[in-house]
Design a protein around this motif. Sequence first.
Motif, PDB file in Angstrom:
ATOM      1  N   ALA A   5       0.844  -1.205   0.000  1.00 24.50           N
ATOM      2  CA  ALA A   5       0.000   0.000   0.000  1.00 24.50           C
ATOM      3  C   ALA A   5       0.878   1.254   0.000  1.00 24.50           C
ATOM      4  O   ALA A   5       0.596   2.222  -0.717  1.00 24.50           O
ATOM      5  CB  ALA A   5      -0.932  -0.020   1.204  1.00 24.50           C
TER       6      ALA A   5
ATOM      7  N   ARG B  57       2.072   1.975  -3.300  1.00 24.45           N
ATOM      8  CA  ARG B  57       0.942   2.037  -4.260  1.00 24.45           C
ATOM      9  C   ARG B  57       1.023   0.901  -5.273  1.00 24.45           C
ATOM     10  O   ARG B  57       0.737   1.078  -6.455  1.00 24.45           O
ATOM     11  CB  ARG B  57       0.895   3.392  -4.991  1.00 24.45           C
TER      12      ARG B  57
ATOM     13  N   LEU C 230      -4.940   7.320  -1.683  1.00 25.63           N
ATOM     14  CA  LEU C 230      -5.335   6.744  -0.386  1.00 25.63           C
ATOM     15  C   LEU C 230      -5.664   7.866   0.607  1.00 25.63           C
ATOM     16  O   LEU C 230      -5.150   8.981   0.495  1.00 25.63           O
ATOM     17  CB  LEU C 230      -4.218   5.861   0.161  1.00 25.63           C
TER      18      LEU C 230
ATOM     19  N   CYS D 166      -7.600   1.105  -0.314  1.00 24.30           N
ATOM     20  CA  CYS D 166      -7.004   0.001  -1.079  1.00 24.30           C
ATOM     21  C   CYS D 166      -8.116  -0.943  -1.528  1.00 24.30           C
ATOM     22  O   CYS D 166      -9.112  -1.119  -0.825  1.00 24.30           O
ATOM     23  CB  CYS D 166      -6.040  -0.816  -0.217  1.00 24.30           C
TER      24      CYS D 166
ATOM     25  N   ALA E 110      -3.245  -1.074  -4.383  1.00 25.67           N
ATOM     26  CA  ALA E 110      -3.268   0.321  -3.906  1.00 25.67           C
ATOM     27  C   ALA E 110      -2.994   1.270  -5.058  1.00 25.67           C
ATOM     28  O   ALA E 110      -2.656   2.438  -4.845  1.00 25.67           O
ATOM     29  CB  ALA E 110      -2.224   0.494  -2.805  1.00 25.67           C
TER      30      ALA E 110
END
Length: 430
Positions: free
Chosen positions: A246, A249, A292, A274, A287
């Motif tokens: 995450a 990404r 986010l 996510c 992600a």
Amino acid sequence: MEKYVINGGNVLNGEVSISGAKNAAVAIIPAVILCDEPCRIENIPNISDVSLIGRILQEMGAEVKRENKSTLYIDPRKINSYCATTDLVRGMRASYYLLGALLGRCHRAKVCLPGGCNFGARPIDQHLKGFAAMGARHELVNGAIIDVRSESRLRGNNIYLDVVSVGATMNIMLAAVKAEGQTIIENAAKEPHIVDLANFLNSMGAQIRGAGTDTIKIRGVDYLHGITYSIIPDQIEAGTYMCAVAATRGKVLVKNITPKHLESITAKLREIGCEIKEYDEAIFVDASKRPLNRCNVKTMPHPGFPTDCQPQFATLLCTVMGTSIINENVWDNRYQYVSELTMMGAHISVEGRLAIIEGGNKLTAAPVKATDLRAGAAMVIAGLCAEGTTEVTSIQYIERGYENLVEKLTALGADIKKVYYDEADRSLRA
Ligand code: EPU
């Protein structure tokens, strides 16, 4: 000395396979002390804490052989001592499981006070309270060795834990397996490794009911037979990779896991945006699709958000826009990594048990150290996201709990190497 050198900026993609659970392995290996026959344990992670507990058993007379990368054969029949007082014992936290296991086998245990990661006070009063309720008294010898003994076989009793403690729950379970009569542990911890230890002991002939709930009942037995047993996947290793994916990404399939054990982490990753797909034994984390968001996290005993993923998740939150608040509700002092992250440009202020993260500032490379195992994992995640070359020292902490970290991250596309350096180089930094 060794350190990790990480060139940040690569996005993690691909598949990663999770190893056996450290915190199950470090309890199940000493649990073999209670067995009357040899055992074979599979899915053992190849990490330094496991090597250490294996060597401690060897020092006590057990035959311990690594049959292959992840299988350990242990014959406990030649154990000829109730003492575990060498330096090896001081090197790890989980050596406290020797107390319960040796008490169960020999009615006496002399074990060094445990070491391990430093999060401030790490008392074991609840372990000792449990042993006392079963008829064992203890004394501290020279402030460094706990000597616990009972005149005869331990007697089952009802034990209410004043705090939900993983270690006390497992240690009392170990001591109670061969005790006379029934032991009931109330307000027990419910972590997956507690269920794993109970399953392991039950497969050998123990009678434990209720592991995974807050009341565990153990009826003592006389004999435990040898078995082959496979340890559960490591929930925290999986959670660490999920945070790393995450934070960069990326899109990664995290394999060989039990998704149920990861629900609290999955829920938080979904909350920040996510995309997560769950399979029988894998989780896909994506992600890459949208920006986010911030969120708040409070660590709690299982099934709450695990404290052992707090530093990694906090690092992820440094990379998202907005203010996130972490409430560390298990340990008094688990923010030692914050000063290291600050050196990399993170904006975090700590007020008691709260850490307030002002996210969205670009992390930049810096020389940082692993202040403990999970803090070290957080530094690696920060290095993966940062601009430039991050060096992480004191990686011996990280290697206590992560098998093949460099290889696994490299296979996902990270640029990370383990390099050797000498003390003089280190003193330059100081
Ligand atoms: N506590 C007491 N008295 C006790 C025992 C614990 O007050 O007798 C308190 C502790 O001070 C803490 C809380 O209870 O505030 C929880 O401690 P717990 O006993 O559950 O922790 P532990 O058994 O020492 C294990 C893991 C830790 C993990 C904690 C919490 C092992 C070897 N260690 O420690 O894992 O943080 O449970 O989940 O299983 C790690 O893997 O990085 C790690 C530190």
